[in-house]
Write an enzyme that holds these catalytic residues in place. Structure first.
Site, PDB file in Angstrom:
ATOM      1  N   SER A 107       0.829  -1.188   0.000  1.00 31.84           N
ATOM      2  CA  SER A 107       0.000   0.000   0.000  1.00 31.84           C
ATOM      3  C   SER A 107       0.879   1.260   0.000  1.00 31.84           C
ATOM      4  O   SER A 107       1.794   1.389   0.811  1.00 31.84           O
ATOM      5  CB  SER A 107      -0.902   0.003   1.236  1.00 31.84           C
ATOM      6  OG  SER A 107      -1.687   1.165   1.269  1.00 31.84           O
ATOM      7  N   GLY A 108       0.585   2.185  -0.922  1.00 31.31           N
ATOM      8  CA  GLY A 108       1.352   3.419  -1.029  1.00 31.31           C
ATOM      9  C   GLY A 108       2.481   3.344  -2.018  1.00 31.31           C
ATOM     10  O   GLY A 108       3.209   4.321  -2.205  1.00 31.31           O
ATOM     11  N   THR A 112      -2.204   1.870  -7.969  1.00 32.47           N
ATOM     12  CA  THR A 112      -3.374   2.447  -8.627  1.00 32.47           C
ATOM     13  C   THR A 112      -2.959   3.451  -9.697  1.00 32.47           C
ATOM     14  O   THR A 112      -3.512   3.469 -10.807  1.00 32.47           O
ATOM     15  CB  THR A 112      -4.281   3.129  -7.584  1.00 32.47           C
ATOM     16  OG1 THR A 112      -4.668   2.155  -6.603  1.00 32.47           O
ATOM     17  CG2 THR A 112      -5.525   3.709  -8.242  1.00 32.47           C
ATOM     18  N   ASN A 157      -0.878   5.310   3.060  1.00 29.87           N
ATOM     19  CA  ASN A 157      -1.270   5.850   1.770  1.00 29.87           C
ATOM     20  C   ASN A 157      -2.573   6.628   1.956  1.00 29.87           C
ATOM     21  O   ASN A 157      -3.498   6.155   2.600  1.00 29.87           O
ATOM     22  CB  ASN A 157      -1.478   4.695   0.771  1.00 29.87           C
ATOM     23  CG  ASN A 157      -1.761   5.196  -0.633  1.00 29.87           C
ATOM     24  OD1 ASN A 157      -1.720   6.386  -0.900  1.00 29.87           O
ATOM     25  ND2 ASN A 157      -2.044   4.273  -1.533  1.00 29.87           N
ATOM     26  N   SER A 160      -5.440   4.610  -0.518  1.00 30.19           N
ATOM     27  CA  SER A 160      -5.099   3.194  -0.566  1.00 30.19           C
ATOM     28  C   SER A 160      -6.288   2.382  -1.073  1.00 30.19           C
ATOM     29  O   SER A 160      -7.417   2.534  -0.608  1.00 30.19           O
ATOM     30  CB  SER A 160      -4.696   2.709   0.835  1.00 30.19           C
ATOM     31  OG  SER A 160      -4.453   1.320   0.820  1.00 30.19           O
ATOM     32  N   SER A 161      -6.035   1.509  -2.061  1.00 30.63           N
ATOM     33  CA  SER A 161      -7.076   0.609  -2.556  1.00 30.63           C
ATOM     34  C   SER A 161      -7.293  -0.492  -1.522  1.00 30.63           C
ATOM     35  O   SER A 161      -6.367  -1.243  -1.207  1.00 30.63           O
ATOM     36  CB  SER A 161      -6.670  -0.007  -3.897  1.00 30.63           C
ATOM     37  OG  SER A 161      -6.508   0.984  -4.870  1.00 30.63           O
ATOM     38  N   GLY A 387      -0.246  -5.919  -2.368  1.00 28.14           N
ATOM     39  CA  GLY A 387       1.021  -6.629  -2.297  1.00 28.14           C
ATOM     40  C   GLY A 387       1.142  -7.408  -0.992  1.00 28.14           C
ATOM     41  O   GLY A 387       0.230  -7.446  -0.168  1.00 28.14           O
ATOM     42  N   GLU A 389       1.803  -8.290   2.651  1.00 28.28           N
ATOM     43  CA  GLU A 389       1.655  -7.433   3.823  1.00 28.28           C
ATOM     44  C   GLU A 389       2.221  -8.134   5.060  1.00 28.28           C
ATOM     45  O   GLU A 389       1.860  -9.278   5.359  1.00 28.28           O
ATOM     46  CB  GLU A 389       0.183  -7.080   4.055  1.00 28.28           C
ATOM     47  CG  GLU A 389      -0.389  -6.179   2.964  1.00 28.28           C
ATOM     48  CD  GLU A 389      -1.769  -5.667   3.289  1.00 28.28           C
ATOM     49  OE1 GLU A 389      -2.349  -6.157   4.281  1.00 28.28           O
ATOM     50  OE2 GLU A 389      -2.270  -4.784   2.568  1.00 28.28           O
TER      51      GLU A 389
END
Length: 1137
Positions: A107-108, A112, A157, A160-161, A387, A389
């Site tokens: 994330s970040g 996206t 992020n 973040s998605s 990704g 984590e």
């Protein structure tokens, strides 16, 4: 000429990690840092792109960059995400190979944004056209909608998605986009009810409260204050750089572009508002007589508002929060819910409502952007998924995400090796087996149908009896204790009993990216994801259009006692489908890396990047790529790049490119073990060999540059010398020419001067001779002139003397004749006087005799006769005066001569009346029948409107034309004219007033002997035809306006839509003609005309009052009509000065 550059030119660090020497983790990180510091955020690993998030805007995504990378070889330019997108698009378009682009990272890291860049590049390079542009716009605008409902601010992020997204973009045979299909994976719905500290809920909640209008919020029963909603965290409600209000407008616009209807958007917003209201519902315990606690809603206001939004009966939903019905075969058991269970049910409903709404949004977007199944489509898939984590506290979500990444890593290794093997076979290079870590054993540990962790989790969830997270961990300890990648404190072999970093309620899995510690607390609940059947049935009873679609299991007619599949089972099936889909496509990889945790530019944290490089398996990727030949290149570009290193190939090689490369490598004495010849490429085993060639090339280029400089400088000096020499010759020639011209000019000037002096002397000599001759001639002429003058004067004196003598004789004769004539005249006058005296005396004598004779007859009637004579003479004089001063023949002329005597008063008045009637008769005799009818209409208009309507005086001077449109001559109305069976008495354009808004619509008004017709002005189509007997009355106002109402007989054929309210500039003429023609049609004396400032008009079933009020002149317009309410139309009439 276009200059092509290579990946190896002007290289900062190493553009392709395959060429990195030496290959260690430290050198890998240092190369990334070096390129990041120079704003080079992209690096290759073969065909894989590493993207480092710069956390700022860079000028490398412009339209010029798009054109630069368009239709270029992958290694032709410096590393860029556009190069990968172009390679994938060209392979799909030209080679008919389905493609997929896998974007991974934590994330970040910019996943996206990377997917947006890929889609924007493909949209920019594919075809153009109205339909194609619409499809591209819909595909691109689906992102803001999904980001609003699926993205949130986290500590890592700001956007973040919180879900995985896979989009298949479908293309036709030309490479133009036709549509797409979106698949979503594992939305983090637990975020709806609870967010970690420093994080927010999904964006849409904050966007709705910040950007919606006050009217919208009032309809949704919401308030802008975030603190009034329990589901919204307050510590991070406002995020720097995020404008929630502007983003809400963007989302609304994107939903409109994608194809959402307005009622669908409103339904979605109502569900979002319902989730917020649901979080505010709180419960209190209430003791029952049986000793059990029962939950009750504290404040029912939020529950009431939520039920109103969703159309649910409040009592039904309130009972669902307090009771749970369990069905077993044919029996139903109802149990009460305590407070904690009620809160669990509330949160479960909120999570299910939001997640199902999100799934419906994805399905609805797919319905808009999906291509029509007319023919076979080419497909490009873009996978944007979480990704690997590793957090301090890892739970069920991290376990599922890491399982997905294990599967992606497995397919990545398999596809990479398969791609390598296929290229080696295609190029006829001997394939060498590559040693690598196969993570299939980890995937089997998780997904095995018998002993896998997911299978055991499902088994525990389905097992009857007391089931907890602890029993699940005990089962794992029993079944997986001997597995080499599973660790636990309570495993059978007890090898971790002394490991204090491993708590009792946790287990550890050694993934390909490292060891991850999972806390089992919440595994069972999150896997079950239960929603009580009572809540599903309550939702299904809602009157909301969308709720029934989201909760189909609540239909009482379709009760299914089968337990719904668990979250783990569903995700495992989705991942399996995704893997099978990816294996059918040609893969392209983008690995996103986050440089720091501060979300700041120009900061590169080695430890963080090292961690990501490890769990993304980038080093493993490089090793797999370098296991065979590290670098390969086609013969033509290889020869073109290195041909200057051999005299035989420089500057041009005439034979095949492969032979030229073989001659080149032989001349450079490169060991044959370091390279191999394929069918179309040369394969280089070690990067040192490539760097050796690059170093030789760099030195050769420097020598060639020096040679070129030398030749150029010599050519430049020779050119300069020749230019100077030529200039000297030109200057000398021009100088000699100038000198000769100057000398010639001097000689010519001297010659001209000598000639002028000589010619002057000759001219003066000739002039003197001519002057002497002239003076001699003039002297002779003067003497002759004097002599002739003397002779002439002498002769003149003789002639004058003779003339004087003749004149004297004439004068004497004339005097004598005059004397004789005067004497004769005197005699004649004397004789005439004598004769006149005799005649006068004779006349007097005769008169005396007559008077003496008739005196006796005149003496008796002399007074009356004198009186009559005087009267007769006076009358004669009076009539002659009238004849002389005759008045105007105009009937409206008021002049008349004054009477001379009072006794003529009666005669004077009578004559004036007779004369006026006579001239009126003469004036009328000039009229035609048509003109007589017009004056009769004018007279009738005067009777109707004079002193009653303010508009009448301005119409007196305007002639009544009748046919203002010349309908029989105008070709535009030929069809309408042919439809009229009778003669058109009046044709004009009027405005038909709409009751709904008071605005006018242009209509053609036609009047015949028996009907009046309203037709469309543009098309000529007849809108209404009404027989004049159906016309009962006409209503107008007293003011200066053109509005009038035609009231029809109730029940007549023309009265189906009610009366007509019209406006016209020729109101006086229209109503006058209607009055005359209508009265004739119904055999009446007159048609009722109501002149009032307020009257009623029948519109269909309702009567509307039309009221005329004084107003002001606006924008140069006249009277205007405005709807005040359902029963009143107000006409504002400007006052005239």
């Amino acid at each position: 000429m276009e200059v092509k550059t290579s990946l190896l030119d002007n290289m900062i660090g190493v553009g392709d990690m395959v060429l990195l020497e030496p290959l260690t983790e430290d050198s890998f990180i240092e190369n990334l840092r070096n390129r990041f510091d120079h704003n080079e955020i992209y690096t290759y690993i073969g065909s894989v792109v590493i993207s480092v998030n710069p956390y700022r805007s860079l000028p490398i995504f412009t339209p010029e960059k798009v054109e630069e990378y368009r239709n270029r070889n992958f290694y032709e330019l410096s590393p860029h995400i556009y190069a990968l997108a172009d390679e994938a698009y060209r392979s799909l378009r030209d080679q008919d190979k389905d493609q997929c682009i896998l974007i991974t990272g934590e994330s970040g890291a910019g996943k996206t944004e990377a997917s947006k860049l890929v889609m924007s590049y493909v949209a920019a390079v594919c075809g153009k056209g109205q339909e194609v542009n619409k499809v591209k716009e819909q595909l691109l605008q689906s992102n803001p909608v999904l980001e609003a409902f699926g993205n949130a601010k986290t500590v890592r992020n700001d956007n973040s998605s919180r879900f995985g997204k896979y989009m298949d973009i479908e293309f036709d045979f030309k490479g133009d986009p036709l549509g797409g299909v979106i698949s979503n994976y594992l939305l983090e719905k637990s975020r709806v009810v609870k967010q970690p500290r420093g994080e927010r809920n999904f964006h849409v909640f904050y966007q709705l409260l910040s950007g919606a209008s006050d009217d919208t919020l009032r309809k949704l029963k919401l308030d802008r204050d975030f603190s009034k909603y329990n589901y919204l965290s307050l510590d991070s409600a406002n995020v720097n750089g995020l404008d929630d209000a502007a983003n809400f407008r963007t989302v609304r616009n994107a939903m409109q572009i994608v194809g959402f209807m307005e009622d669908e958007v409103q339904s979605v917003l109502e569900l979002v508002a319902a989730v917020l209201k649901l979080g505010n519902i709180e419960f209190k315990p209430e003791s029952r007589c049986n000793g059990y606690d029962e939950s009750r809603v504290k404040d029912k206001n939020d529950l009431k508002e939520m039920c109103e939004l969703l159309g649910i009966e409040q009592s039904v939903l309130e009972r669902a929060f307090s009771y749970r019905t369990v069905e077993a075969k044919m029996e139903k058991v109802s149990t009460t819910l305590n407070v904690s269970q009620a809160y669990y049910a509330r949160d479960a409903l909120a999570k299910n409502l939001y997640s199902r709404l999100f799934s419906w949004l994805v399905t609805r977007i797919n319905g808009s952007i999906k291509a029509q199944p007319k023919s076979r489509h080419k497909v490009m898939g873009v996978l944007d998924i979480y990704g690997f984590e590793i957090f301090e506290d890892n739970s069920f979500e991290q376990f599922i995400i890491n399982y997905c990444n294990e599967k992606l890593q497995q397919i990545f290794i398999e596809l990479t090796l398969r791609e390598e093997q296929e290229e080696y076979i295609r190029e006829d290079i001997e394939w060498t087996n590559i040693e690598y870590f196969n993570n299939a054993v980890i995937c089997d540990l998780i997904e095995n149908n018998q002993n896998g962790i997911l299978a055991m989790l499902d088994e525990e969830c389905l097992r009857p009896g007391t089931v907890t997270d602890v029993t699940f961990l005990d089962k794992l300890n029993t079944v997986c204790a001997e597995h080499q990648h599973f660790e636990s404190r309570l495993s059978k072999n007890s090898k971790f009993l002394t490991d204090h970093s491993l708590p009792h309620s946790c287990f550890r899995i050694q993934h390909y990216a490292g060891k991850v510690l999972y806390r089992v607390e919440g595994f069972m609940d999150k896997n079950n994801d239960l929603l009580y059947r009572d809540l599903s049935q309550a939702m299904y009873k809602a009157n909301h259009s969308l709720i029934k679609q989201l909760f189909p299991e609540g239909n009482p007619a379709k009760v299914n006692l089968k337990r719904p599949p668990t979250a783990g089972f569903q995700f495992k099936a989705s991942v399996g489908t995704l893997m099978r889909n990816l294996q059918t496509k040609n893969p392209n990889y983008i690995r996103c890396v986050k440089p720091n945790d501060k979300k700041a530019a120009h900061i590169f944290t080695d430890s963080l990047v090292r961690h990501q490089v490890a769990y993304l398996g980038l080093m493993e990727n490089v090793r797999v790529r370098r296991a065979g030949y590290a670098y390969r290149q086609a013969y033509e570009p290889c020869l073109e790049r290195y041909k200057m290193l051999c005299k035989q190939t420089w500057p041009h090689w005439r034979g095949p490119a492969r032979e030229g490369v073989e001659v080149l490598m032989a001349d450079l004495q490169v060991s044959t073990e370091e390279f191999a010849y394929g069918r179309s490429k040369i394969f280089i085993r070690n990067p040192r060999t490539l760097f050796f060639l690059e170093e030789k090339r760099r030195g050769c280029l420097e020598a060639l540059a020096a040679l070129i400089q030398k030749i150029y400088r010599g050519w430049k000096c020779r050119t300069h010398f020749l230019l100077l020499k030529h200039s000297q010759v030109v200057v000398a020639a021009w100088y000699r020419r100038y000198a000769q011209q100057k000398k010639y000019t001097q000689i010519k000037s001297a010659t001209i001067m000598v000639q002028s002096y000589s010619r002057g002397w000759k001219a003066r000599k000739i002039l003197r001779e001519l002057k002497h001759q002239k003076r001699c001639k003039e002297a002779a002429t003067t003497i002759a002139a004097y002599w002739h003058g003397t002779q002439a004067r002498r002769e003149l004196r003789q002639l004058k003397e003779e003339a004087r003598n003749k004149h004297a004789v004439s004068v004497i004769w004339a005097g004598w004749q005059g004397t004789k004539a005067r004497r004769e005249l005197k005699r004649l006058k004397k004789e005439a006087r004598r004769r006149h005296a005799v005649a006068v005396i004779w006349a007097y004598w005769l008169g005396l005799k007559v008077r003496r004779e008739y005196r006796k007859f005149f003496r008796a009637n002399a007074g009356r006769k004198i009186y009559n004579f005087i009267i007769q003479r006076t009358m004669q004089k009076y009539f002659l005066g009238l004849k002389r001063d005759m008045p105007s023949m105009s009937p409206i002329g008021g002049s008349w001569p004054t009477r001379p005597y009072r006794f003529l008063d009666t005669a004077h008045t009578e004559l004036r009346s007779i004369f006026h009637h006579w001239r009126c008769k003469k004036y009328r005799s000039q009229f035609t029948d048509e003109k007589k009818a017009v004056f009769e209409e004018k007279l009738q208009a005067s009777e109707i409107f004079k002193d009653k309507k303010a508009l009448y005086p301005s119409s007196v001077g305007q002639p009544f034309r009748g046919d203002y449109l010349e309908i029989s001559k105008n070709p535009k109305y030929q069809k309408l004219s042919s439809a009229m069976d009778e003669k058109v008495l009046l044709a004009d354009v009027v405005n038909k007033i709409n009751r709904a808004n008071g605005k006018g619509t242009a209509r053609i008004f036609l009047l015949t002997k028996n009907n009046f017709v309203l037709a469309d002005q543009k098309t000529g189509q007849v809108k209404a035809s009404v027989a004049l007997p159906d016309l009962t009355s006409i209503s107008v106002s007293t003011q200066n306006d053109g509005f009038f109402a035609l009231k029809l007989k109730e029940g007549s054929a023309g009265a189906t839509k009610g009366d007509f309210l019209l406006s016209s500039e020729h109101l006086i003429e229209i109503i006058t003609k209607l009055h005359r023609t209508g009265a004739t049609a119904v055999d009446q004396d007159h048609l009722d005309i109501d002149i009032s400032d307020e009257f009623l008009v029948q519109f269909k079933q309702d009567k509307v009052c039309v009221k005329f009020v004084p107003g002001t002149l606006k924008n140069g317009n006249g009277a205007s009509c405005k709807r005040k309410n359902n029963r009143l139309l107000e006409v504002s009439v400007p006052s005239t000065v």
